[in-house]
Enzyme design. Structure first.
Site, PDB file in Angstrom:
ATOM      1  N   LYS A 139       0.694  -1.064   0.038  1.00  0.00           N
ATOM      2  CA  LYS A 139       0.061  -0.211  -0.031  1.00  0.00           C
ATOM      3  C   LYS A 139       1.026   1.141   0.132  1.00  0.00           C
ATOM      4  CE  LYS A 139      -4.592   1.195   0.033  1.00  0.00           C
ATOM      5  NZ  LYS A 139      -5.550   0.710  -0.138  1.00  0.00           N
ATOM      6  N   ASP A 179      -6.859   4.670  -4.469  1.00  0.00           N
ATOM      7  CA  ASP A 179      -7.599   4.449  -3.401  1.00  0.00           C
ATOM      8  C   ASP A 179      -8.173   5.681  -2.962  1.00  0.00           C
ATOM      9  OD1 ASP A 179      -7.759   2.656  -1.026  1.00  0.00           O
ATOM     10  OD2 ASP A 179      -7.354   4.606  -0.127  1.00  0.00           O
TER      11      ASP A 179
HETATM   12  P1  NAP Z   1     -12.632   8.172  -2.943  1.00  0.00           P
HETATM   13  O1  NAP Z   1     -13.274   7.822  -4.296  1.00  0.00           O
HETATM   14  O2  NAP Z   1     -11.689   8.823  -2.704  1.00  0.00           O
HETATM   15  O3  NAP Z   1     -13.902   8.442  -1.805  1.00  0.00           O
HETATM   16  C1  NAP Z   1     -13.885   8.494  -0.347  1.00  0.00           C
HETATM   17  C2  NAP Z   1     -15.200   9.063   0.220  1.00  0.00           C
HETATM   18  O4  NAP Z   1     -15.119   8.962   1.541  1.00  0.00           O
HETATM   19  C3  NAP Z   1     -15.452  10.489  -0.325  1.00  0.00           C
HETATM   20  O5  NAP Z   1     -16.865  10.741  -0.333  1.00  0.00           O
HETATM   21  C4  NAP Z   1     -14.743  11.005   0.754  1.00  0.00           C
HETATM   22  O6  NAP Z   1     -15.331  12.403   1.032  1.00  0.00           O
HETATM   23  C5  NAP Z   1     -15.299  10.207   1.847  1.00  0.00           C
HETATM   24  N1  NAP Z   1     -14.075  10.483   3.207  1.00  0.00           N
HETATM   25  C6  NAP Z   1     -12.735  10.361   2.963  1.00  0.00           C
HETATM   26  N2  NAP Z   1     -12.305  10.547   4.258  1.00  0.00           N
HETATM   27  C7  NAP Z   1     -13.329  10.773   4.996  1.00  0.00           C
HETATM   28  C8  NAP Z   1     -13.305  10.974   6.489  1.00  0.00           C
HETATM   29  N3  NAP Z   1     -12.351  10.943   7.321  1.00  0.00           N
HETATM   30  N4  NAP Z   1     -14.580  10.998   6.941  1.00  0.00           N
HETATM   31  C9  NAP Z   1     -15.857  11.007   6.214  1.00  0.00           C
HETATM   32  N5  NAP Z   1     -15.679  10.581   4.775  1.00  0.00           N
HETATM   33  C10 NAP Z   1     -14.749  10.664   4.376  1.00  0.00           C
HETATM   34  O7  NAP Z   1     -12.183   6.654  -2.303  1.00  0.00           O
HETATM   35  P2  NAP Z   1     -12.749   5.292  -2.560  1.00  0.00           P
HETATM   36  O8  NAP Z   1     -11.609   4.699  -3.457  1.00  0.00           O
HETATM   37  O9  NAP Z   1     -14.130   5.235  -2.599  1.00  0.00           O
HETATM   38  O10 NAP Z   1     -12.385   4.631  -1.184  1.00  0.00           O
HETATM   39  C11 NAP Z   1     -13.165   4.722  -0.055  1.00  0.00           C
HETATM   40  C12 NAP Z   1     -12.885   3.408   0.890  1.00  0.00           C
HETATM   41  O11 NAP Z   1     -12.708   2.071   0.222  1.00  0.00           O
HETATM   42  C13 NAP Z   1     -11.390   3.617   1.481  1.00  0.00           C
HETATM   43  O12 NAP Z   1     -11.424   3.044   2.835  1.00  0.00           O
HETATM   44  C14 NAP Z   1     -10.557   2.568   0.588  1.00  0.00           C
HETATM   45  O13 NAP Z   1      -9.403   2.208   1.086  1.00  0.00           O
HETATM   46  C15 NAP Z   1     -11.735   1.459   0.414  1.00  0.00           C
HETATM   47  N6  NAP Z   1     -11.292   0.655  -0.870  1.00  0.00           N
HETATM   48  C16 NAP Z   1     -11.193   1.357  -1.995  1.00  0.00           C
HETATM   49  C17 NAP Z   1     -10.833   0.378  -3.314  1.00  0.00           C
HETATM   50  C18 NAP Z   1     -11.008   1.029  -4.587  1.00  0.00           C
HETATM   51  O14 NAP Z   1     -10.998   0.139  -5.492  1.00  0.00           O
HETATM   52  N7  NAP Z   1     -11.135   2.570  -4.989  1.00  0.00           N
HETATM   53  C19 NAP Z   1     -10.680  -0.811  -2.935  1.00  0.00           C
HETATM   54  C20 NAP Z   1     -10.785  -1.344  -1.907  1.00  0.00           C
HETATM   55  C21 NAP Z   1     -11.164  -0.719  -0.725  1.00  0.00           C
HETATM   56  P3  NAP Z   1     -14.706  13.665   0.743  1.00  0.00           P
HETATM   57  O15 NAP Z   1     -14.940  13.800  -0.779  1.00  0.00           O
HETATM   58  O16 NAP Z   1     -15.371  14.858   1.488  1.00  0.00           O
HETATM   59  O17 NAP Z   1     -13.017  13.684   0.867  1.00  0.00           O
END
Ligand code: NAP
Length: 459
Positions: A139, A179
């Site tokens: 990561k 991510d």
């Molecule tokens: P993303 O597209 O950047 O979206 C993140 C979302 O979560 C946004 O709505 C953001 O709001 C919100 N957020 C971020 N930090 C926050 C906080 N401290 N408190 C409340 N809301 C918060 O990211 P993503 O890829 O969807 O990832 C979301 C989660 O899934 C993470 O835990 C990531 O590690 C996990 N994940 C992602 C993938 C993938 O393929 N993308 C795979 C496995 C796991 P703002 O816009 O206001 O920041």
């Protein structure tokens, strides 16, 4: 296998060993709370495995598996639009390569630090193993905050980040992906910079690429869709399904949007989603087209939703979203977003299933509340593994130099999610922990990696 009742001394011995190793981990990683939380959850699940298979104790696998093979921390200097030099910190944790090249996303968020990257990398080892694909755990990220930055600033920062990272990655070494804060745009800039530095087009060095240069159809949708596919399997155990159910999804990023899309396709009514400022509640069901445009295209805040849908409500602050009554909760934003209090509210309001789309969104205390109240609970490393699974399919397509159709990739994703569910359920049952998918996912993910480590000697 003997029943646990018949091996009480072995269980006590394994528990003591786990406690001793955890004390060492705490000393070596003082103040890394997220990392220690992730290690504790895995260690607690492994006691019966170590009791029945003492070979893992003999080879001291626990002490070895919690130590990253390599941690790279580096300076990321870049120039902002005012001509001022800015400096951020970059990280890559190459945690475990026993079953394949390191694989795991890159996060750009101001909260990123060594503990966060280590917890994510540690979880990734077991998640990647669960997918059945040959990928190790890693990561990375930076404390860079993309919010409010211009496209030029994001590009210059990302290029500087890759200038250093490029020394440590490659299609057979370490394959990053996106991510939080890293989507197709940032992956594109990283890929361009890697290509320029290396002087060769190596499609397999990154996943989550654009479709015009080696990306896979259905990668964008994979984590959110996979989350819903997993929860649907879980619901089947009690003759439930998404159809007709009320769902709350936190976040409005990549995982949330495609979890909402699939849940709606399966007949659910998704009534709320959020960002880090607050949440929206739409009793008629969230209009996903509006959310997609606001978040994916216009990069606006979620509160803008109510301007177009005045009957909906916007509430400042994100934890309140868990006070909304729902049948199914899908935390898809960030770590530790559901604490004990939120978990109790969900239970009091009759939640039937919780599926972790985000990484470690529930605290250990919250998980205990769900287990104690017989809520179906799907842990992150199993539930959200669809993203990395399709990343591995992207790597496979890149090495064969061909592209599968959306339907082909989606069908493979569904099969993988079913297998992950079945393997987690079976592993839990093998150790008399029926229904405990946290333990099942940890055990199934651990055994494959631990066996490979033993086979490969002390390295
Ligand atoms: P993303 O597209 O950047 O979206 C993140 C979302 O979560 C946004 O709505 C953001 O709001 C919100 N957020 C971020 N930090 C926050 C906080 N401290 N408190 C409340 N809301 C918060 O990211 P993503 O890829 O969807 O990832 C979301 C989660 O899934 C993470 O835990 C990531 O590690 C996990 N994940 C992602 C993938 C993938 O393929 N993308 C795979 C496995 C796991 P703002 O816009 O206001 O920041």
């Amino acid at each position: 296998m003997p029943t646990l009742e018949k091996i009480q001394p072995e269980l006590q011995f394994a528990q003591n060993y786990v406690n001793e190793v955890f004390e060492i981990v705490k000393k070596r990683n003082a103040n890394e709370n997220e990392f220690l939380q992730a290690v504790k959850e895995v260690f607690d699940s492994l006691v019966p495995v170590l009791a029945k298979d003492p070979i893992y104790i003999k080879h001291n696998i626990l002490e070895r598996i919690v130590e990253p093979e390599r941690i790279i921390s580096f300076r990321v200097p870049w120039v902002d639009d005012n001509g001022t030099v800015q400096v951020n910190r970059g990280f890559r944790v190459q945690f475990n390569s026993a079953i394949g090249p390191y694989k795991g996303g890159i996060r750009f968020h101001p909260s990123v630090n060594a503990s966060i990257v280590k917890f994510l990398g540690f979880e990734q080892i077991f998640k990647n193993s669960l997918t059945g694909q040959p990928i190790g755990g890693g990561k990375g990220g930076s404390d860079f905050d993309p919010k409010g930055k211009s496209d030029g600033e994001i590009m210059r920062f990302t290029q500087s980040f890759m200038t250093e990272l490029s020394k440590y990655i490659g299609p057979d070494t370490d394959v990053p992906a996106g991510d939080i804060g890293v989507g197709a745009k940032e992956i594109g800039y990283m890929f361009g910079q890697y290509k320029k530095i290396r002087g060769s087009f190596q499609a397999g060095v990154l996943t989550g690429k654009g479709l015009s240069y080696g990306g896979s159809l259905a990668r964008k949708e994979a984590t959110g869709y996979g989350t819903v596919y997993f929860v649907e399997e879980m619901l089947k155990e009690t003759n439930l399904s998404f159809n007709g159910r009320t769902v709350v999804v936190s976040g409005s990023g990549n995982v949330s949007i495609y979890a909402i899309e699939k849940a709606q396709q399966l007949g659910a009514k998704v009534i709320a989603c959020s960002d880090s400022s607050g949440y929206i509640y739409d009793e008629n069901g969230i209009n996903l087209e509006t959310v997609k445009r606001l978040k994916e295209v216009e990069k606006k805040r979620i509160n803008e939703y109510v301007n177009e849908h005045p009957h909906a409500k916007y509430v400042e602050g994100c934890t309140g979203i868990w006070s909304l009554p729902c049948d199914i909760a899908l935390p898809c934003a960030t770590q530790n977003e559901i604490d004990e209090v939120s978990a109790k509210m969900l239970v009091a309001n009759g939640v039937k299933a919780v599926g972790e789309g985000a990484n470690m969104p529930s605290t250990l205390e919250a998980i205990e509340v769900f287990h104690a109240n017989n809520v179906l609970f799907g842990p992150a490393k199993a539930v959200n593994a669809g993203g990395v699974a399709v990343s591995a399919l992207e790597m496979a397509q890149n090495s064969m130099r061909l592209s599968w159709s959306f339907e082909e990739v989606d069908a493979k994703l569904q099969e993988i999610m079913k297998d992950i569910y079945l393997n987690s359920k079976t592993a839990a049952a093998d150790y008399e922990l029926d229904g405990n998918l946290v333990a099942g996912a940890n055990i199934a993910g651990f055994k494959k990696v631990a066996d490979a480590m033993i086979d490969q000697g002390v390295i």
